[in-house]
Design an enzyme around this catalytic site. Structure first.
Site, PDB file in Angstrom:
ATOM      1  NE  ARG A  66       1.713  -1.535   5.186  1.00 57.25           N
ATOM      2  CZ  ARG A  66       0.437  -1.140   5.136  1.00 57.25           C
ATOM      3  NH1 ARG A  66      -0.051  -0.365   6.084  1.00 57.25           N
ATOM      4  NH2 ARG A  66      -0.348  -1.526   4.154  1.00 57.25           N
TER       5      ARG A  66
ATOM      6  CD  GLU B  61       1.165  -4.507  11.510  1.00 58.48           C
ATOM      7  OE1 GLU B  61       0.264  -4.977  10.789  1.00 58.48           O
ATOM      8  OE2 GLU B  61       1.451  -3.317  11.541  1.00 58.48           O
TER       9      GLU B  61
ATOM     10  CG  HIS C 276      -2.439  -2.447  10.569  1.00 56.75           C
ATOM     11  ND1 HIS C 276      -1.355  -2.889   9.854  1.00 56.75           N
ATOM     12  CD2 HIS C 276      -3.024  -1.494   9.789  1.00 56.75           C
ATOM     13  CE1 HIS C 276      -1.294  -2.257   8.683  1.00 56.75           C
ATOM     14  NE2 HIS C 276      -2.318  -1.403   8.626  1.00 56.75           N
TER      15      HIS C 276
END
Ligand SMILES: O=CC(=O)O
Length: 333
Positions: A245, A274, A295
């Site tokens: 993350r 994001e 991602h």
């Protein structure tokens, strides 16, 4: 009288096979058009749903939890990470949370390994160059497009859970020496099998590694684990890869250090804000200093179907009055 099927609201489009099964089993409100739901949409959905199936791109914050109606008893997350859900607020309201561990381990480890290779070996830079319109490839030359060898280098894995261990297994085959930092050391046999060295002190490990891989979840305890102070400990010729993350790394500090040549480069599949990606990172990517991916760590057809199947198992277990296999409790975070 037949039992009412649970009203299950799914926030994003899921694989067809999973949606078909959900329609059979539940009163499923699917998002076949895959239009992201706003916070207001989510609040409206939880007011009547029995089960919410959010994805990791939704923000299930206190506002959404407070909007939950009396029927909402389960949030069955489609994904492993639960840092987008206010788990404490949900638990306090008597709402259970489940996630989908295990099904994306190998795919995420593959993508981590891909970045471990791509950054030092200048993979995306070379691929962009050969396809560029201006015919930029002058032909083979002994001193052109040189990257760095990874064989024999030290890999420091931050977070040695399922994914960290799967990365270690791959990295050994590429001749990397495995080091790791974790809340607890691995059981001796696993450590021995992986020929892995445990570092109790993250600071000390950071200062000695050639490549670092972030594989821990994002929790309040790991937010900015790689802080500006810690990033200063990293060697100037080292690379950092993050498929976990974005919030685990202080992204501003990382960018600054790469810009100043204080860290050699990075491979990032995740970002702090994001889907926004810092223009400075895009510039560093064009300069060949970082490799960026949107991602995609767990983005395989197989992982998405397996994830959906796990969501269904969790919902069914819960609805049948059993403890769902992948329950997440605040104490686990
Ligand atoms: O990043 C993917 C997940 O947490 O499932």
């Amino acid at each position: 009288m037949a039992r009412r099927k649970p009203l299950v609201v799914v926030t994003r489009k899921l694989p067809d096979k999973i949606e078909t099964r959900m329609r059979e089993l539940f009163d499923a409100r699917l998002n076949v058009d895959d239009v992201p739901m706003s916070q207001a949409d989510l609040c409206e959905a939880v007011a009547t749903a029995d089960v919410l199936v959010p994805a990791i791109c939704d923000r299930i914050d206190t506002r959404v939890i407070e909007a939950a109606g009396p029927n909402l008893k389960l949030i069955a997350n489609f994904g492993n990470g639960v840092d987008h859900i206010d788990v404490t607020a949900a638990t306090q309201r008597g709402i259970s949370i489940t996630n989908t561990p295990g099904v994306l381990t190998e795919d995420t480890a593959d993508m981590t390994m891909a970045l471990i290779l791509a950054v030092p070996r200048r993979l995306t830079e070379g691929a962009a160059l050969i396809t560029s319109d201006d015919g930029a490839w002058p032909g083979w030359s002994p001193t052109w497009m040189l990257g760095h060898r990874i064989w024999g280098k030290r890999l420091g894995i931050i977070g040695m859970g399922r994914i960290g261990q799967a990365v270690a297994r791959r990295a050994r085959a590429f001749g990397l020496q495995i080091h790791y930092h974790n809340r607890r050391p691995l059981p001796a046999q696993i450590e021995e099998d992986l020929e892995a060295t445990y570092w109790d002190s993250l600071d000390q490990m950071l200062a000695r590694m050639d490549i670092l891989s972030v594989n821990c979840p994002h929790t309040p305890a790991t937010f900015h684990l790689l802080s500006a102070r810690r990033l200063k400990l990293v060697r100037p010729d080292a690379y950092i890869v993050n498929t976990a993350r974005g919030e685990v790394i202080d992204e501003h500090a990382l960018i600054r250090m790469i810009e100043h040549g204080e860290i050699a480069g990075a491979g990032l599949d995740v970002f702090e804000r994001e889907p926004a990606v810092s223009p400075k990172l895009l510039k560093l990517a064009r300069a060949g200093k970082v490799v960026l991916l949107p991602h995609m760590g767990s983005a395989t057809v197989e992982a998405r179907v397996d994830t959906g199947e796990k969501v269904i198992v969790n919902i069914k277990a819960f609805m049948d009055g059993h403890r769902p296999p992948d329950r997440v409790l605040p104490s686990m975070l």
